[in-house]
Design an enzyme around this catalytic site. Sequence first.
Site, PDB file in Angstrom:
ATOM      1  N   MET A  94     -17.750  21.583   9.798  1.00 53.05           N
ATOM      2  CA  MET A  94     -17.727  20.432  10.697  1.00 53.05           C
ATOM      3  C   MET A  94     -19.112  20.195  11.243  1.00 53.05           C
ATOM      4  SD  MET A  94     -16.141  21.446  14.447  1.00 53.05           S
ATOM      5  CE  MET A  94     -16.884  19.968  15.176  1.00 53.05           C
ATOM      6  N   GLU A 123     -30.932   8.973  15.352  1.00 54.22           N
ATOM      7  CA  GLU A 123     -29.549   9.305  14.988  1.00 54.22           C
ATOM      8  C   GLU A 123     -28.588   9.335  16.184  1.00 54.22           C
ATOM      9  OE1 GLU A 123     -29.859  11.754  10.890  1.00 54.22           O
ATOM     10  OE2 GLU A 123     -29.597  12.966  12.686  1.00 54.22           O
ATOM     11  N   GLN A 142     -17.110  14.826  11.660  1.00 54.52           N
ATOM     12  CA  GLN A 142     -17.613  14.930  10.310  1.00 54.52           C
ATOM     13  C   GLN A 142     -17.166  16.262   9.709  1.00 54.52           C
ATOM     14  OE1 GLN A 142     -20.327  12.460   8.608  1.00 54.52           O
ATOM     15  NE2 GLN A 142     -18.433  11.748   9.520  1.00 54.52           N
ATOM     16  N   TRP A 176     -22.156  21.468   4.276  1.00 60.34           N
ATOM     17  CA  TRP A 176     -22.048  20.012   4.239  1.00 60.34           C
ATOM     18  C   TRP A 176     -21.788  19.555   2.805  1.00 60.34           C
ATOM     19  CZ3 TRP A 176     -23.741  15.746   1.862  1.00 60.34           C
ATOM     20  CH2 TRP A 176     -23.621  14.513   2.532  1.00 60.34           C
ATOM     21  N   ASP A 206     -20.944  16.327  13.214  1.00 56.67           N
ATOM     22  CA  ASP A 206     -20.938  15.389  14.332  1.00 56.67           C
ATOM     23  C   ASP A 206     -19.539  14.998  14.811  1.00 56.67           C
ATOM     24  OD1 ASP A 206     -23.493  15.459  13.358  1.00 56.67           O
ATOM     25  OD2 ASP A 206     -23.663  13.310  13.014  1.00 56.67           O
ATOM     26  N   PHE A 237     -19.634   8.584   7.012  1.00 56.69           N
ATOM     27  CA  PHE A 237     -20.507   9.401   7.839  1.00 56.69           C
ATOM     28  C   PHE A 237     -20.174   9.140   9.312  1.00 56.69           C
ATOM     29  CE2 PHE A 237     -24.197  10.009   4.594  1.00 56.69           C
ATOM     30  CZ  PHE A 237     -23.328  10.695   3.761  1.00 56.69           C
TER      31      PHE A 237
END
Length: 801
Positions: A63, A234, A81, A89, A65, A122
């Site tokens: 996991m 971001e 995420q 990832w 964000d 995303f």
Amino acid sequence: MRRKNRPVWMLLAALAASLAVFLPSTPAAAGTVWDYPEFPYAPTTYSEPYRGQFHFSSQSGWMNDPNGLVYANGEYHFFYQHNPHGLAWDTMHWGHATSPDLVHWTQKPIAMEPGVQPGTLFSGGGVVDTANSSGLKTGSLDPIVVYSNTDGVSVYYSNDNGRTFQAYDKGRKVVTVPSGVSSRDPKVTWDAARHRWVMVFWSDEGGNGVSIYTSTNLLDWTFASRYRADWLFECPDLFPLPLDGHTNQQRWVLTSASSQYVVGGFDGTTFTADGTGPQKMVNGDFYAAETFTNTPDGKTVQMGWQNGNQGSTWTGDASFPVDLGLVSTPDGPRITRTPVAGLSSLASQTQHWAGRTLTPNSNPFSGIKADIYDITAQFDVSHATAGSFGFDLHARSDGSADRTVVYDTAKQTLDGIPLKPRGGKVTMRLLVDRGQLEIYADGGLFSVADNVNFDSAADSQGIRLFSNGGNVKLDSADFTRLNTSWGTGQSTLDSDLAGPWHAAGGVWSDVAGGKQGSAGGNGFYLSASSGADAVYQGDITLNTAQAAGLTFHAAADGTGYTATLDSTGVLKLWRPGQDIATHALPIAKNRTYHVTVRTDGPRIRVYLDNGADPLIDATDSTYASGRFGANVFNGQATVQNLNTGDGGLHAFTAGSWAPHGGTWTVTPAGLHGSSSGDGFYVSDRSGTDFTYQGDLSVTNGTATGLTFRAGTDGAGYTATLDTSGIVKLWRPGHDIATHATPIVEGRTYHVTVRTDGPRIRVYLDNGADPLIDATDSTYASGTFGVNAYNADVVAQNLTIS
């Protein structure tokens, strides 16, 4: 999400994770429509080493964000995420968890998965459309509307409280940026002063910064302005906060992924910062924080990602949720962070000290052994002679400790970060979890989030409150031992029965199809709900079990009545020591049956597969009331949709229904079908000339329809709604007629079929004129049913006249 120019510590952490042992499952991959939503998690008790006991972590997988944090329809939703298939990832999904109080979290099935929802899933944000400004609402629940995608923004929405999501207009980009410019991480906020929505998303147009858009309906967005700043990289968030608690002094806060922020004003179009440089909200392992929308108390609650926590089956966790405030300081308005009050619900033991002098040889915490806990301590440093003081956490008798928190009186730093005394006082609060440490001080102005692999062995659970090189006055200290927050909700079992649930025999696990029980003899899974006269229904699937069924009027150990499907070929009503009634019929393994029980005093009726007449009608007065639950006997079985009340499939009178292809279950909203190809749910009711109608929707996928003049295998005519944009009349091997019209996933349509000999007419949404008027004489009569093709579908209110 995978990002360009990520901080070095994050790249190293990701590299370490990528070298870890992957979960024993298939490689990361996109999902498929027909079995959405998936629940790809192995069972866990959440008791693994370093697994946070009051910090959220995914049941398994990677996991990062937080996404789309909302309070909707009575509970908090935490989307994030997620790669559910490995420890690093890869192939981003949206994970999902829910909580009644921001403390007790329950893992839910995957919310959005590539291959089902279009786009790059995303990071993004979400809102609850309580006023239905989008017009997307189709039922009684407020829609959850979320935003994601890269190089433009797409809208996805849920009308079933986050269980499933549809892509608005098949994922059309509703916000675009100039060609060749990268963008991501949309976040939406309600601007109450101007009665409209505000979106910010990061892009590199002209350098780091956010583009600001506005909307009145959540679907059509207008560019308002751009705020450029080198530090603003971001996962932006833009939200209002009252200054010093005064609602008439509202300021706006703009944050970045690294928890830098500026305070300023927002006029509905342009954000203007008060100062020139950003402030740091949190130090340590903390990234991509986001705030909840629509909180019931109006508070602004924030959670962030902590990348450093990892175990054998999961990577990453979330910071503990905090209430954000904004206070005046000599340096200007500053953010405060305070752990949400719900943490107190985990308290099991407290201890208090006051008015003590801490010396190098004293330790008020001597003798305390603790694994997870909350400490608050206030020190008077105005006359302190100690060079430093603080806490050794998870300390051992050899003098070592897993983590030390130190205040340096000369440097005026806490944990190495500047912290000046207030009125000669230093107050700190420590939240200690198995894999996390969070430090708060200075009324919430000071905040640290850290991942620590605390050793939970009994000889490593000491706490030392120390003073080095002199004395310091301890005004007060409070120690609170905490319990685990896990295990209070149902991940995959859909039910209106109250929890907590408990097992009385057997092992009960969460699987995609519901709750799976395994037992060598009788095993029961029982709710906290009790009742006397009731309608109780549910879906039962025998996997390897000899028998399984619905249990009711039961004690906490399962003693009561059970309506059982037995693979020896019988439907049975029984209580301990007595078979009350039986009905012989074939019971197949791995087929889902819908069982309904009606009790009226001593009279008990049992129905199967939506049949109008009971297969068992018996009387027994042994148990007048008791708990509702489920039973499994000698093997493994799955139960789902355990509900009381008359909800379910509302349909014409039939003796029974049977599936031919796909999986068919009954929810309170109606019949739910899932099929990778053509799947049919067929009644035993036949007709020649008739009007057949019903309400149909494609939750996700290709098509659904009304089937008629069919055989038991579904071979006949079907009037189909196809999300490619047509209504179609077909029979096996031949499309008889089509009509082009938009068919939207998640929307319910009323379909009517009229037959008159070979003439077949198909109407949509009670229209006066048929969309299809065709002739075909292949099938003169046959049974009625429902079809699903490469889709999840729902059917309801089926009538014949």
